[in-house]
Design a protein around this motif. Structure first.
Motif, short mmCIF file in Angstrom:
data_model
loop_
_atom_site.label_atom_id
_atom_site.label_comp_id
_atom_site.label_asym_id
_atom_site.label_seq_id
_atom_site.Cartn_x
_atom_site.Cartn_y
_atom_site.Cartn_z
N UNK A 473 16.21 -48.26 23.78
CA UNK A 473 16.26 -47.02 24.56
C UNK A 473 17.19 -46.00 23.90
N UNK A 474 18.31 -46.49 23.36
CA UNK A 474 19.24 -45.61 22.66
C UNK A 474 18.58 -45.01 21.42
N UNK A 475 17.84 -45.84 20.69
CA UNK A 475 17.13 -45.33 19.52
C UNK A 475 16.11 -44.27 19.91
N UNK A 476 15.42 -44.48 21.03
CA UNK A 476 14.47 -43.49 21.50
C UNK A 476 15.13 -42.16 21.83
N UNK A 477 16.31 -42.21 22.45
CA UNK A 477 17.04 -40.97 22.78
C UNK A 477 17.44 -40.21 21.52
N UNK A 478 17.88 -40.95 20.50
CA UNK A 478 18.31 -40.30 19.26
C UNK A 478 17.10 -39.66 18.57
N UNK A 479 16.00 -40.40 18.47
CA UNK A 479 14.81 -39.84 17.80
C UNK A 479 14.26 -38.65 18.58
#
Length: 646
Positions: A473-479
């Motif tokens: 989920x954190x990776x999705x927010x960054x992307x």
């Protein structure tokens, strides 16, 4: 009276006779010191005569009225004497129109605010009608600004890719295009462009011989730098004949030329001559000073010469003085370079463990000194001690993290510093530490207005390999945030799809059409070439194969070169032509050539041989007796009396 003086002043003034204008202004101001018109004209006359310091004093002595009227001249005077921040502040408050924009762009360029300068030149170029007569100047200056952006490491803001045919018609634009190409590292292409700029300048009919010589100097000096970098020593030595350092008026160009000439002549055989040559030219100041990337290179040359002549104490004092004036921690290249040479001065020409012994106490006193920290880390890595390098780096980063200073926090999560730490983690295969470090850095920089996109992308990519849903989920927010900054970023779209596909496929289903298809990605892939090339092994398999290849088998050793044995190690009466006995390592009785002597010896050899031929002539009673006798305690001694002490 004042009107008549100004009238006579203007009547007697000509374009070239600025001294006469100045004398007339002095005569007018002798009668009225507060005459703003006379003060203004005097300022312009001084500027025309390149007497910028005097023009600045006239404006400042004239008060607010003169500063308001001569705001553009005031900013220009400040710029020429090197007071760049004050010049920019004056231009920001003034409303000088297009001329003020040009000057602001030039001052920003000189102050190394290249992104601001590039934006101003872009704005000036938008007005096609106004810049019709400025097109050549704007092209020259925008190319120069892009070259400086590339040198500073801000390549993402560079607008120019390659020069057009119109750009190559002017030697100024061609020279700046060559500088941008050299900054990108394409030295051969840069050399070609420099030669073209040189030819255009030499054949130009618009230049006087003096102007042509002045324009050729920086081109030749830059060409010398390229030839040195390319290792073309003979061509560099031939080019030295075209450079006369004494005839270069600008101190900055003279300093660079002198350094390149010294390196081209290779005077390093005598370090004292090298030291004297590098310090023979005074340092440029004010508006003629070097840019940071130039100053850092020359500073490194100067301190390297100090080390060669063993001026350790002097270098320690000078670098310590410079470090005391800079903030700590600092991510500036010039500050960290001073720290590196300060450590080198303390090491006094030693390397490895001896250098670490003298530098480590300095790091304990200055744990936030990034340049010193990286020096210690490099020494540990050179010694093959990656674990100690990681320990030292983690300790210093922990001290920065515990600080409440925003500058300390920025240094703690500096992308360059983190890349060094992650490289060390990769050497030891610490994947969890890499992921946690990047995740913490991404959390920090996401709160900042100008977050480094490359670091956020690396952090999000690392989190994609996690099994934790919160990391995905954190990776999705960054992307997602990267995609908002740059909607055309295919990597951000692909990363967002990869991070959310396993969590909520409906959220990314609409984004799939924006990604290139597999057939498009593999359209230019030659399968037959891939099959013939084979599959590249992983890093661990490659390392194992390399280690196996390093080990020599017995067959390899027999087939390879034999090791030479000293004559004193040879046996007595050794004959090289005679083949040695292959059973020479076996005990004597186990060799095939062993023949026992005597009847008893032959019998013992027969009894001792396992798997040998049994003598059939012996009867069973004899064999039993022989077996019993071999036990050490036979029944024939049962009835015998034991001997005792009498």
């Amino acid at each position: 009276m004042v009107a008549q003086s100004l009238s006579s002043l203007l009547q007697r003034s000509t374009i070239d006779d600025h001294e006469e204008v100045l004398h007339s202004c002095e005569a007018a101001l002798a009668n009225s010191r507060s005459d703003v018109n006379a003060q203004y004209i005097k300022t312009i006359a001084l500027l025309k005569l390149d007497r910028y310091g005097e023009a600045l004093r006239v404006i400042e002595d004239g008060g607010d009225a003169l500063k308001k009227r001569a705001s553009l001249e005031y900013a220009y005077s400040l710029y020429k004497v090197g007071q760049l921040d004050q010049a920019l502040d004056t231009l920001t408050k003034s409303s000088g129109g297009r001329g003020a924009q040009h000057l602001e762009a030039q001052v920003s360029y000189r102050a190394e605010q290249f992104r601001r300068a590039a934006g101003l030149y872009e704005q000036l170029s938008q007005d096609k009608e106004a810049h019709r007569h400025e097109e050549n100047d704007l092209s020259i200056n925008s190319w120069a600004t892009d070259a400086q952006l590339q040198w500073k490491g801000e390549s993402q803001y560079v607008r120019h890719e390659r020069p057009s045919r119109e750009d190559l018609e002017s030697f100024e634009t061609t020279f700046n295009a060559a500088c941008l190409t050299i900054a990108k590292g394409a030295l051969p292409q840069g050399e070609v462009l420099l030669n073209r700029a040189k030819n255009i300048c030499q054949t130009s009919e618009d230049l006087t011989p003096e102007e042509r010589a002045a324009e050729l100097l920086p081109i030749t000096v830059q060409n010398l730098y390229v030839l040195i970098r390319l290792g073309k020593t003979e061509e560099a030595e031939a080019l030295l004949k075209e450079i006369s350092v004494d005839n270069i008026p600008e101190l900055s160009t003279k300093k660079i030329a002198q350094n390149n000439i010294v390196l081209a002549r290779q005077t390093a055989t005598n370090p004292f001559i090298l030291y004297k040559s590098l310090n023979s030219t005074p340092d440029p100041t004010n508006n003629d000073r070097l840019f940071d990337f130039q100053a850092n290179a020359l500073l490194g040359n100067s301190h390297a010469a100090d080390l060669l002549v063993q001026k350790y104490d002097g270098m320690i004092r000078s670098t310590a003085k410079a470090l005391s004036k800079s903030p700590c921690p600092s991510t500036e290249a010039s500050t960290n370079l001073q720290a590196v040479y300060n450590a080198a001065g303390h090491a006094q020409g030693q390397d490895g463990a001896k250098a670490l012994k003298k530098i480590l106490p300095l790091l304990e006193r200055r744990p936030k000194d990034i340049g010193l920290l990286l020096t210690v880390v490099q020494l540990h890595v050179n010694a093959g001690n990656t674990t100690s390098a990681i320990t030292v780096m983690e300790r210093s980063l922990r001290s920065l993290e515990e600080s409440i200073s925003e500058a300390d926090q920025d240094a703690r999560f500096n992308p360059g510093l983190l890349s060094a730490l992650i490289s060390l983690y990769q050497l030891e295969g610490r994947k969890l530490q890499i992921r946690s470090t990047l995740k913490a850095a991404a959390s920090y920089w996401q709160k900042k207005p100008e977050a480094p996109a490359s670091l956020l992308q690396a952090a999000a990519t690392s989190l994609l390999h996690s099994d934790d849903k919160s990391d995905l989920a954190k990776a999705g927010d960054i992307f997602r945030s990267l995609h908002q900054q740059d909607p055309a970023d295919q990597v951000a779209i692909a990363g967002y799809v990869a991070s959310q596909a396993t969590l909520d496929y409906s959220q990314v289903e609409s984004q799939l059409d924006r990604l290139p298809s597999v057939s498009d990605l593999t359209a230019d892939v030659d399968v037959s070439v891939l099959e013939s090339a084979g599959i590249m092994p992983s890093a661990s398999l490659a390392a194992a194969a390399f280690a196996k290849a390093r080990k020599r088998t017995a067959a390899d050793k027999e087939g390879g070169a034999t090791k030479r044995v000293r004559h004193s190690r040879m046996p007595k009466n050794y004959d090289e032509a005679k083949k040695p006995d292959p059973e020479r390592w076996l005990p004597l009785r186990d060799r095939s050539s062993y023949r026992p002597k005597g009847k008893k010896g032959k019998q013992r050899a027969a009894e001792r041989t396992q798997g040998g031929v049994v003598n059939e002539s012996l009867d069973s009673s004899q064999q039993k007796a022989s077996a019993a006798g071999g036990g050490g305690g036979g029944s024939s001694n049962k009835n015998k009396k034991k001997k005792g002490k009498r």
